[in-house]
Design a protein around this motif. Structure first.
Motif, short mmCIF file in Angstrom:
data_model
loop_
_atom_site.label_atom_id
_atom_site.label_comp_id
_atom_site.label_asym_id
_atom_site.label_seq_id
_atom_site.Cartn_x
_atom_site.Cartn_y
_atom_site.Cartn_z
N LEU A 298 5.97 -5.08 -6.51
CA LEU A 298 4.88 -4.12 -6.45
C LEU A 298 3.59 -4.75 -6.96
N ARG A 309 5.05 2.77 -12.25
CA ARG A 309 5.00 3.21 -10.85
C ARG A 309 6.16 4.18 -10.57
N GLU A 312 6.69 5.43 -6.75
CA GLU A 312 7.16 4.37 -5.86
C GLU A 312 8.58 3.96 -6.21
#
Length: 331
Positions: A298, A309, A312
């Motif tokens: 990422l 995150r 995600e």
């Protein structure tokens, strides 16, 4: 009307450590969530409801030495074999025969070892931040002692009982805030700055931590929770994991070079030293993780991936879990 998952439930279950505390949410196939250093079941607070909503029973443990789980006094009670035994005991105590195991940081190593040593229990493995490296190679303490020149790698710094505790425990909250910021994508030092993974001669780790700014993912209440746990338990149980790396090397010698053959997933931060230092391990995944679905890096993300995150990470986990073979019906 959309269905909301049931509330998270705290419970303790018996294990070889004595007891393991966990927080579970949801119904369906079991997903065991294993945190790293210096963290807690709370590191998975964003994943528990997301996995529950996706039709899974998510259980985030406090690893032995942390939180409300037992903290054995003997330093050698924190070897990898003990953590694997705890994980298997949790699955059994929850009334299940198999689980998917997902780990972050040290939890990724524990998850990988659990899948390697108990493949009949752990049917798939997700690894966050720390890539899989098969057992074997040189003795770990010798490798770490040779890194950094006159400076000392944090792993070596942690080896002597009491040394790191003397730095951390007078100001647990401040030390945690500094470490979390030092390894977060939005607050870590610029390239070329002194590396917080190394300790200068006569110095401490916190000498290189950023001061005065929390990463975006870490609210004051979150920091209060982590600090409160370690102020209550101390850091020795957590640090003892590092103090067993040579014992693990001996214990797992019979599995040198062994791949993980179960379905697997890897996700890490592109700004995380764990993924840059171990880039060769990621490149070796076709051999070491033949069941790998995908390896995700990422952009802009640091070490604390499932907190930096969360959306995600949740998407990556739930999409991958949905591809796993359905469990057979119970007899």
């Amino acid at each position: 009307m959309p269905q909301h998952p049931p509330a998270a439930l705290h419970r303790t279950v018996p294990s070889p450590a004595g007891r393991i505390h966990l927080v579970e949410q949801g119904e369906g196939p079991l997903v065991l969530l294993v945190h790293g250093f210096p963290e807690s079941w709370y590191s998975w607070r964003h994943q528990l409801p997301a996995l529950a909503a996706a039709g899974f029973r998510a259980a985030a443990i406090d690893v032995r030495g942390y939180g409300r789980s037992s903290r054995p006094a003997e330093p050698d009670a924190y070897r990898m074999l003990d953590h694997v035994a705890d994980n298997a005991a949790v699955v059994e105590a929850l009334g299940e025969r198999t689980a998917v195991v997902v780990g972050h940081d040290w939890g990724a190593n524990i998850a990988a070892a659990s899948a390697l040593l108990r493949p009949e229990v752990f049917r798939a493995v997700g690894l966050l931040s720390v890539p899989y490296t098969p057992p074997g190679g040189p003795r770990p303490s010798e490798v770490f002692a040779g890194m950094g020149g006159p400076e000392e790698l944090y792993v070596s710094y942690f080896q002597r009982p009491g040394r790191a505790e003397a730095e951390i425990e007078p100001d647990v909250r401040g030390w945690l805030a500094g470490l979390y910021a030092a390894l977060s994508g939005d607050t870590m030092a610029e390239p070329g700055s002194p590396d917080p993974h190394f300790v200068a001669p006569g110095g401490t780790m916190r000498d290189r931590f950023p001061a005065g700014r929390l990463p975006a993912w870490l609210g004051e209440d979150d920091l209060d929770f982590y600090a409160g746990e370690f102020e209550r338990t101390g850091l020795t149980g957590a640090l003892n994991r590092y103090r067993n790396m040579d014992r693990d090397w001996v214990d797992l010698a019979g599995h040198a070079g062994a791949p993980l053959r179960q379905p697997s997933l890897f996700a890490g931060g592109a700004r995380d030293a764990s993924t840059t230092w171990l880039a060769d391990a990621i490149e070796a995944y076709p051999t070491t993780l033949p069941g790998l679905s995908a390896a995700h890096l990422l952009d802009g993300c640091g070490h604390w991936i499932q907190q930096e995150r969360p959306d995600e990470t949740n998407r990556l986990l739930t999409d991958w879990l949905a591809t796993l073979p359905a469990l057979p019906a119970s007899p």
